[in-house]
Design a protein around this motif. Structure first.
Motif, PDB file in Angstrom:
ATOM      1  N   HIS A 134       0.772  -1.717   0.344  1.00  0.00           N
ATOM      2  CA  HIS A 134       0.005   0.143  -0.232  1.00  0.00           C
ATOM      3  C   HIS A 134       0.976   1.228  -0.174  1.00  0.00           C
ATOM      4  N   TYR A 135       1.715   0.936   1.350  1.00  0.00           N
ATOM      5  CA  TYR A 135       2.510   2.107   1.216  1.00  0.00           C
ATOM      6  C   TYR A 135       3.484   2.773  -0.017  1.00  0.00           C
ATOM      7  N   ILE A 136       3.568   1.827  -0.328  1.00  0.00           N
ATOM      8  CA  ILE A 136       5.689   1.701  -1.632  1.00  0.00           C
ATOM      9  C   ILE A 136       4.623   1.943  -3.183  1.00  0.00           C
ATOM     10  N   SER A 137       3.193   0.961  -3.462  1.00  0.00           N
ATOM     11  CA  SER A 137       2.666   1.663  -4.630  1.00  0.00           C
ATOM     12  C   SER A 137       2.565   3.156  -4.417  1.00  0.00           C
ATOM     13  N   LEU A 138       1.410   3.758  -3.724  1.00  0.00           N
ATOM     14  CA  LEU A 138       1.443   5.375  -3.186  1.00  0.00           C
ATOM     15  C   LEU A 138       3.081   6.448  -3.106  1.00  0.00           C
ATOM     16  N   THR A 139       4.015   5.368  -2.879  1.00  0.00           N
ATOM     17  CA  THR A 139       4.918   6.500  -3.070  1.00  0.00           C
ATOM     18  C   THR A 139       5.298   6.428  -4.352  1.00  0.00           C
ATOM     19  N   LYS A 140       5.576   5.109  -4.931  1.00  0.00           N
ATOM     20  CA  LYS A 140       5.574   5.401  -6.912  1.00  0.00           C
ATOM     21  C   LYS A 140       4.679   6.343  -7.630  1.00  0.00           C
ATOM     22  N   ARG A 141       3.199   6.344  -7.257  1.00  0.00           N
ATOM     23  CA  ARG A 141       2.541   6.952  -8.049  1.00  0.00           C
ATOM     24  C   ARG A 141       2.884   8.422  -7.794  1.00  0.00           C
ATOM     25  N   LEU A 156       5.760  15.864   0.205  1.00  0.00           N
ATOM     26  CA  LEU A 156       5.800  14.737   1.168  1.00  0.00           C
ATOM     27  C   LEU A 156       4.373  13.961   1.688  1.00  0.00           C
ATOM     28  N   TYR A 157       3.549  14.127   0.727  1.00  0.00           N
ATOM     29  CA  TYR A 157       2.473  12.380   0.587  1.00  0.00           C
ATOM     30  C   TYR A 157       3.892  11.072   0.427  1.00  0.00           C
ATOM     31  N   GLY A 158       3.905  11.291  -0.315  1.00  0.00           N
ATOM     32  CA  GLY A 158       4.641  10.624  -0.760  1.00  0.00           C
ATOM     33  C   GLY A 158       5.776  10.370  -0.266  1.00  0.00           C
ATOM     34  N   LEU A 159       7.288  11.023   0.629  1.00  0.00           N
ATOM     35  CA  LEU A 159       7.605  10.626   1.105  1.00  0.00           C
ATOM     36  C   LEU A 159       7.688   9.768   2.859  1.00  0.00           C
ATOM     37  N   ARG A 160       6.271  10.439   3.045  1.00  0.00           N
ATOM     38  CA  ARG A 160       5.900   9.719   4.093  1.00  0.00           C
ATOM     39  C   ARG A 160       6.050   8.033   3.945  1.00  0.00           C
ATOM     40  N   ALA A 161       4.731   7.813   2.447  1.00  0.00           N
ATOM     41  CA  ALA A 161       4.704   6.966   2.643  1.00  0.00           C
ATOM     42  C   ALA A 161       5.452   5.562   2.620  1.00  0.00           C
ATOM     43  N   LEU A 163       8.999   6.146   4.094  1.00  0.00           N
ATOM     44  CA  LEU A 163       9.185   5.733   5.227  1.00  0.00           C
ATOM     45  C   LEU A 163       8.773   5.096   6.092  1.00  0.00           C
ATOM     46  N   CYS A 164       7.193   4.839   5.791  1.00  0.00           N
ATOM     47  CA  CYS A 164       6.328   3.843   6.200  1.00  0.00           C
ATOM     48  C   CYS A 164       6.899   2.629   6.033  1.00  0.00           C
ATOM     49  N   ALA A 165       6.583   2.656   4.451  1.00  0.00           N
ATOM     50  CA  ALA A 165       7.411   1.218   3.738  1.00  0.00           C
ATOM     51  C   ALA A 165       8.366   0.732   3.995  1.00  0.00           C
ATOM     52  N   ASN A 166       9.555   2.016   4.273  1.00  0.00           N
ATOM     53  CA  ASN A 166      10.691   1.194   4.722  1.00  0.00           C
ATOM     54  C   ASN A 166      10.394   1.109   7.083  1.00  0.00           C
ATOM     55  N   TRP A 167      10.238   1.373   7.851  1.00  0.00           N
ATOM     56  CA  TRP A 167       9.591   1.031   8.392  1.00  0.00           C
ATOM     57  C   TRP A 167       8.931  -0.541   8.407  1.00  0.00           C
ATOM     58  N   ILE A 168       8.365  -0.773   8.015  1.00  0.00           N
ATOM     59  CA  ILE A 168       7.459  -2.363   7.964  1.00  0.00           C
ATOM     60  C   ILE A 168       8.492  -2.731   7.293  1.00  0.00           C
ATOM     61  N   ALA A 169       9.177  -3.147   6.359  1.00  0.00           N
ATOM     62  CA  ALA A 169      10.406  -3.873   5.867  1.00  0.00           C
ATOM     63  C   ALA A 169      11.676  -3.871   6.318  1.00  0.00           C
ATOM     64  N   GLN A 219      16.666  13.707  -4.474  1.00  0.00           N
ATOM     65  CA  GLN A 219      17.156  12.153  -4.886  1.00  0.00           C
ATOM     66  C   GLN A 219      17.582  11.433  -3.684  1.00  0.00           C
ATOM     67  N   TYR A 220      17.335  11.735  -2.533  1.00  0.00           N
ATOM     68  CA  TYR A 220      17.165  11.432  -1.673  1.00  0.00           C
ATOM     69  C   TYR A 220      16.262   9.693  -1.536  1.00  0.00           C
ATOM     70  N   SER A 221      15.276  10.451  -2.019  1.00  0.00           N
ATOM     71  CA  SER A 221      13.987  10.030  -2.466  1.00  0.00           C
ATOM     72  C   SER A 221      13.602   8.854  -3.087  1.00  0.00           C
ATOM     73  N   LEU A 222      14.158   9.328  -4.306  1.00  0.00           N
ATOM     74  CA  LEU A 222      13.621   8.713  -5.410  1.00  0.00           C
ATOM     75  C   LEU A 222      14.544   6.960  -5.224  1.00  0.00           C
ATOM     76  N   GLU A 223      16.306   7.082  -4.131  1.00  0.00           N
ATOM     77  CA  GLU A 223      17.284   6.422  -4.271  1.00  0.00           C
ATOM     78  C   GLU A 223      16.592   5.272  -3.834  1.00  0.00           C
ATOM     79  N   THR A 224      15.921   5.635  -2.267  1.00  0.00           N
ATOM     80  CA  THR A 224      15.953   4.895  -1.315  1.00  0.00           C
ATOM     81  C   THR A 224      14.267   4.628  -1.386  1.00  0.00           C
ATOM     82  N   TYR A 225      14.041   4.701  -2.879  1.00  0.00           N
ATOM     83  CA  TYR A 225      12.673   4.397  -2.955  1.00  0.00           C
ATOM     84  C   TYR A 225      13.029   2.993  -3.910  1.00  0.00           C
ATOM     85  N   GLU A 226      14.084   2.901  -4.855  1.00  0.00           N
ATOM     86  CA  GLU A 226      14.837   1.786  -5.184  1.00  0.00           C
ATOM     87  C   GLU A 226      14.850   0.615  -4.460  1.00  0.00           C
ATOM     88  N   GLN A 227      15.676   1.477  -3.178  1.00  0.00           N
ATOM     89  CA  GLN A 227      16.503   0.376  -2.113  1.00  0.00           C
ATOM     90  C   GLN A 227      14.856  -0.191  -1.688  1.00  0.00           C
TER      91      GLN A 227
END
Length: 253
Positions: A134-141, A156-161, A163-169, A219-227
């Motif tokens: 749910h969160y990673i899909s919202l981030t991508k969108r 901020l909506y994308g970044l929060r989503a 970080l939520c995905a990161n927390w769950i992982a 840039q941090y956001s895009l790189e973290t999304y990929e990771q």
């Protein structure tokens, strides 16, 4: 985030009227969205979300009934919610929003005993995979939308989503609702300073106003999304339906 007394009274009046008009009992009413997360805009609505139940006879029927409430937005007030049966059904499927409502830091009303039962049960039954997706899909969108680079709300909506995905992982638990807790966990000092500027700007803006996101933060956001997208290992979990049914009876009866 503190809500003004007159707004609290207005919300309380709406909730009391809703109980009378719909024949329901509200067990939990909270703020959802950017106000609950800690970064509202100048013109953000009040997104009031409720979990409620009917008298127990309502549930003894062979026919499906309306199990949600949506009140047309008036001025800056948006009220919606789910019956406890729908809430538990969504929780069983791994719905992330249920956890956000149960853990919102802005509470308008709560039956503490029933809320504690539901919140503790939800934490125990947390289903990581659907919540993560749910969160990673919202981030991508959000990050694929060109305007996100120039809109504080969308970013901020994308970044929060993210970080939520990161927390769950990382933790296999429901992420905190407050954005500040997430940023303290994952952002270094330089990024937090840049984010502070974005947050200050959003608080002064209307939601559609343009504001370029700092390059380092973007840039941090895009790189973290990929990771994060690549690192998550799916964890399958399916609770017992009988446990959900037992909790429903306990709350309604």
């Amino acid at each position: 985030m503190e809500i003004k007394k007159d707004k609290l009274q207005e919300i309380e009046n709406h909730l009391q009227n809703l109980e009378r008009e719909k024949g329901i009992t509200i067990l939990h009413a909270v703020e959802s969205g950017s106000r609950a997360w800690g970064f509202p805009s100048l013109d953000s609505d009040y997104d009031v979300r409720i979990i409620y139940h009917h008298e127990h006879e309502w549930y003894i029927s062979p026919f499906e009934k309306k199990d949600n409430i949506e009140i047309p937005i008036t001025d800056d007030l948006d009220i919606a919610g789910w019956d406890i049966g729908k809430t538990l059904s969504l929780l069983y499927k791994g719905n992330a929003t249920v956890h956000e409502w149960l853990n919102s830091p802005i509470v308008y009303f709560s039956n503490q005993e029933k809320h504690s039962l539901l919140r503790d049960f939800a934490a125990k039954e947390f289903n990581a995979a659907p919540a993560f997706y749910h969160y990673i899909s919202l981030t991508k969108r959000k990050f694929l939308e060109p305007q996100t680079q120039f809109n504080a709300k969308a970013y901020l909506y994308g970044l929060r989503a993210l970080l939520c995905a990161n927390w769950i992982a990382d933790r296999n638990t429901a992420p905190p609702v407050l954005f500040e807790v997430l940023t303290k966990t994952y952002l270094d000092t330089n990024l937090k300073n840049e984010l502070k500027i974005v947050l200050q700007d959003k608080a002064k803006q209307k939601e559609k106003d343009a504001f370029a996101i700092p390059k380092n933060l973007w840039q941090y956001s895009l790189e973290t999304y990929e990771q994060v997208s690549e690192s998550f290992s799916e964890r399958k979990r399916q609770g017992k339906q009988s446990d959900y049914e037992q909790l429903l009876r306990k709350i309604v009866m």
